[in-house]
Write a protein that holds these residues in place. Structure first.
Motif, PDB file in Angstrom:
ATOM      1  N   CYS A 100       0.828  -1.198   0.000  1.00  0.00           N
ATOM      2  CA  CYS A 100       0.000   0.000   0.000  1.00  0.00           C
ATOM      3  C   CYS A 100       0.859   1.243   0.000  1.00  0.00           C
ATOM      4  N   GLY A 101       2.167   1.083   0.219  1.00  0.00           N
ATOM      5  CA  GLY A 101       3.080   2.227   0.262  1.00  0.00           C
ATOM      6  C   GLY A 101       3.149   2.831   1.646  1.00  0.00           C
ATOM      7  N   GLY A 102       4.221   3.567   1.885  1.00  0.00           N
ATOM      8  CA  GLY A 102       4.352   4.299   3.132  1.00  0.00           C
ATOM      9  C   GLY A 102       4.511   3.442   4.351  1.00  0.00           C
ATOM     10  N   GLY A 103       4.831   2.143   4.184  1.00  0.00           N
ATOM     11  CA  GLY A 103       5.041   1.269   5.325  1.00  0.00           C
ATOM     12  C   GLY A 103       3.878   0.370   5.638  1.00  0.00           C
ATOM     13  N   CYS A 104       2.815   0.361   4.811  1.00  0.00           N
ATOM     14  CA  CYS A 104       1.660  -0.460   5.168  1.00  0.00           C
ATOM     15  C   CYS A 104       1.829  -1.899   4.736  1.00  0.00           C
ATOM     16  N   CYS A 105       3.018  -2.283   4.224  1.00  0.00           N
ATOM     17  CA  CYS A 105       3.280  -3.688   3.925  1.00  0.00           C
ATOM     18  C   CYS A 105       3.690  -4.462   5.185  1.00  0.00           C
ATOM     19  N   VAL A 108       1.323  -8.041  10.763  1.00  0.00           N
ATOM     20  CA  VAL A 108       1.067  -8.108  12.193  1.00  0.00           C
ATOM     21  C   VAL A 108       1.741  -9.333  12.781  1.00  0.00           C
ATOM     22  N   THR A 109       2.533  -9.144  13.817  1.00  0.00           N
ATOM     23  CA  THR A 109       3.179 -10.254  14.516  1.00  0.00           C
ATOM     24  C   THR A 109       3.174  -9.961  16.005  1.00  0.00           C
ATOM     25  N   ASN A 110       3.384 -10.997  16.789  1.00  0.00           N
ATOM     26  CA  ASN A 110       3.503 -10.870  18.241  1.00  0.00           C
ATOM     27  C   ASN A 110       2.312 -10.131  18.860  1.00  0.00           C
ATOM     28  N   THR A 111       1.111 -10.548  18.508  1.00  0.00           N
ATOM     29  CA  THR A 111      -0.086  -9.904  19.059  1.00  0.00           C
ATOM     30  C   THR A 111      -0.821 -10.823  20.026  1.00  0.00           C
ATOM     31  N   GLU A 348       0.987   6.795  17.482  1.00  0.00           N
ATOM     32  CA  GLU A 348       1.814   5.588  17.641  1.00  0.00           C
ATOM     33  C   GLU A 348       1.049   4.348  17.204  1.00  0.00           C
ATOM     34  N   PHE A 349      -0.245   4.308  17.478  1.00  0.00           N
ATOM     35  CA  PHE A 349      -1.063   3.177  17.046  1.00  0.00           C
ATOM     36  C   PHE A 349      -1.071   3.068  15.520  1.00  0.00           C
ATOM     37  N   GLY A 355      -1.980  -1.478  14.446  1.00  0.00           N
ATOM     38  CA  GLY A 355      -2.832  -0.500  13.768  1.00  0.00           C
ATOM     39  C   GLY A 355      -2.709  -0.529  12.266  1.00  0.00           C
ATOM     40  N   GLN A 356      -2.194  -1.665  11.753  1.00  0.00           N
ATOM     41  CA  GLN A 356      -1.917  -1.766  10.324  1.00  0.00           C
ATOM     42  C   GLN A 356      -3.158  -1.563   9.464  1.00  0.00           C
ATOM     43  N   ASN A 357      -4.270  -2.171   9.844  1.00  0.00           N
ATOM     44  CA  ASN A 357      -5.469  -2.040   9.017  1.00  0.00           C
ATOM     45  C   ASN A 357      -5.986  -0.610   9.000  1.00  0.00           C
ATOM     46  N   VAL A 358      -5.907   0.081  10.139  1.00  0.00           N
ATOM     47  CA  VAL A 358      -6.342   1.476  10.184  1.00  0.00           C
ATOM     48  C   VAL A 358      -5.389   2.360   9.381  1.00  0.00           C
TER      49      VAL A 358
END
Length: 629
Positions: A100-105, A108-111, A348-349, A355-358
């Protein structure tokens, strides 16, 4: 009886199996569109409007299956991702890589086993306009990017007086002048200040070596569309009489010029207010030091730079503050300098894996500018030099010439040389309500309105357009030849470069040297560009297609391509015959390409794959040229 016994036996068997291996029925909705969906095969979407719905059409449709009632033994134990985590002890979904660009790749890990808290969200219109769906935020966040290292420095210059600003008041907060690392002021170091940077970029802003930005006088401006048109388009005559001849490159029919458009003055002023930059520092010369890269110029090699400039000039001419979606590094920077703990937590989220999906919605949702971000999170005031490192460079915009540049001379003190362009204003929703314009088209519209209003008052303003000629590498210019039949297909402002083609061609028109134009518009009463300005043979060479007729069914330009199949086939199979297409890729460009393939299938008796190869060969040979965006 036998059937009942069999059903009881199966039911008991299933119950026994379930007891020996417990299973839970889990229903977890997808939490992000960043998870790729399985491709669903479908036929290509037609450009022509589909048939309207009719109640008779449902007669042949299969009936909807009746949902079976749920068995009493089936218990719903999960309704959201939090329930899944509580039951399974792990994340219900793993956001897989998708650029998605800008770091949205980031995945989610360690949740495992997260606790959540409700954080008060910013209560302002700018934040609500983002449409972010934030409910509970994990108390522990992971994979927050590290604060980007500083790569840009702004150092004060001793004894350098600021250029007078609109007001001499200063703000309590903001950047403070450092007493060390400053340099002595000498007139030689401020050569760039000889340029009036309110109308022209500093001399270090180069499009590409050895070209510099030229200050072209705006000779005239007028509106090409009528009030009520869906898009506003303006025509501009630029005086390039004194344009320096460099490397023998000249303006060409169908070529394009580059425009170094500035950010709007009021937007830049508002941004500096939001960053709490004292007013007495905004126009004071500073020494800019960069660690590498292209910024703040456009093309001059990646290297470290040291130059004299001002904060206002860098924000006006070198930094794009409205065209790109926020990145995680930018969001992380805002979080670092947010004084409100709740705003800091939300930022921060957005940076975190949780907070990846948001964040994906944050990037791909409503268009967000730098000013809106600072309005949404009013407690954050990052240093300007750190912000420069995270924002994109302000790049030139390119516009095709709409006339034959070798024919435009206006008798006035000899002969003034003009070039002509047409600009359509691009708009997007603004968080305050209403619309805002793009960087380049908004600049042109402001200049046009100043000229038109002054002309109505009987005044003549000295307005300038910062432009450069470049290499004139537009495909329409490089593939133009003066012989052979030519078909020009365009919609909207895409027909502007064709006007120069027709002007050049009609000077030597004969039976073997013809030109035809298929022009797609919405409404001939509102937005037909350059009507009556194509030459004395306009009615013979131009066909206008309206998609929104006042009477009868409208058509698209691709429909006219099919209607003119004989002409299309004749031109593309002629010696030096050429087909040019110019306009928007979505809709017009795709529709015209499909229509051309259909023409070759019908007239050449070709299969679809063979017809597509046919046009690819013509494209490689320069007989089919498409300039779309």
């Amino acid at each position: 009886m036998l059937q009942r016994a069999i059903r009881r036996t199966i039911t008991n068997s299933m119950s026994t199996s379930t007891m020996s291996r417990p299973q839970l029925l889990v229903r977890a909705p997808t939490t992000s569109h960043c998870i790729p969906e399985e491709p669903v095969p479908s036929s290509p979407k037609s450009i022509v409007p589909s048939l309207s719905y009719s109640s008779a059409s449902s007669l042949d449709e299969p009936e909807e299956p009746i949902a079976r009632p749920r068995r009493a033994s089936t218990i719903l134990i999960s309704q959201n991702a939090s329930d899944v985590q509580r039951i399974m002890g792990e994340s219900g979904t793993r956001l897989i890589d998708r650029c998605c660009g800008g770091g949205c790749c980031m995945a989610v890990t360690n949740t495992d086993r997260l606790n959540f808290e409700r954080v008060p969200l910013p209560d302002n219109d700018a934040f609500r306009a983002m449409g972010l769906k934030i409910d509970l935020i994990p108390t522990s966040l992971s994979q927050i990017p590290a604060l980007p290292p500083p790569t840009i420095r702004l150092l004060p210059i001793k004894n350098a007086a600021p250029i007078p600003s609109p007001t001499d008041s200063s703000m309590a907060m903001g950047e403070q002048e450092a007493k060390d690392d400053s340099i002595d002021f000498t007139p030689r170091t401020l050569e760039s200040r000889e340029i009036d940077t309110s109308v022209h970029p500093p001399n270090f802003v180069q499009p590409h070596p050895p070209y510099n930005v030229y200050s072209a006088k705006l000779f005239s401006a007028r509106s090409l569309t009528k009030p009520g048109a869906e898009k506003r388009t303006y025509h501009f005559d630029l005086d390039v009489t004194d344009y320096p001849e460099e490397l023998g490159v000249d303006f060409k029919v169908g070529g394009a010029i580059g425009i170094m458009a500035p950010n709007e003055k009021e937007t830049v002023e508002e941004l500096m207010d939001l960053l709490c930059i004292p007013r007495h520092l905004r126009d004071r010369p500073v020494l800019l030091k960069t660690a590498g890269g292209f910024w703040p110029t456009v093309w001059d090699g990646e290297k470290a730079r040291e130059l004299i400039t001002t904060r206002r000039d860098l924000l006006t001419w070198c930094t794009d503050i409205q065209s790109y979606a926020p990145t995680k590094n930018l969001t992380r920077l805002l979080a670092e300098y947010a004084s409100d703990p709740n705003e800091k937590r939300v930022l921060e989220f957005l940076c975190s894996a949780e907070g990846q999906n948001v964040f994906c919605d944050f990037r791909t949702g409503p268009h967000i500018t730098m000013n809106q971000l600072l309005h949404a999170f009013p407690s954050t005031h990052p240093p300007l030099e750190l912000l420069f490192a995270q924002l994109k460079q302000l790049m030139p915009r390119f516009y095709s010439l709409s006339s034959d540049p070798h024919q435009n001379c206006v008798p006035r003190d000899g002969c003034s040389r003009l070039i002509e362009i047409a600009v359509t204003v691009h708009e997007t929703d603004d968080w305050r309500g209403g619309l805002r314009t793009g960087v380049g088209s908004g600049f042109f519209e402001r200049q046009a309105m100043k000229f038109i209003e002054a002309e109505a008052r009987g005044e003549k303003l000295e307005l300038r357009i910062p432009m450069f000629k470049g290499l004139m590498a537009n495909p329409l210019a490089s593939e133009y030849v003066s012989d052979g039949p030519m078909l020009l297909i365009g919609a909207g402002v895409g027909v502007a470069p064709f006007r120069g083609f027709v002007q050049r061609r009609l000077k030597k028109a004969n039976c073997a040297n013809k030109v035809w134009v298929l022009q797609g518009i919405r409404d001939s009463l509102l937005d037909e560009l350059y009507t009556g300005e194509w030459g004395v043979h306009e009615s013979e060479v131009k066909k206008v297609v309206q998609s929104r007729k006042h009477s009868g069914k409208g058509q698209y330009v691709q429909d006219e391509v099919l209607a003119q199949a004989d002409l299309v086939w004749f031109i593309i199979n002629s010696v030096d015959g050429r087909v040019f297409v110019c306009g928007s890729t979505k809709g017009m460009g795709e529709g015209v390409e499909k229509a051309l393939v259909d023409v070759s299938m019908a007239k050449g008796n070709l299969g679809r794959e063979e017809a597509q190869k046919f046009w690819n060969i013509k494209k490689e040979a320069g007989q089919y040229v498409a300039e779309t965006w």
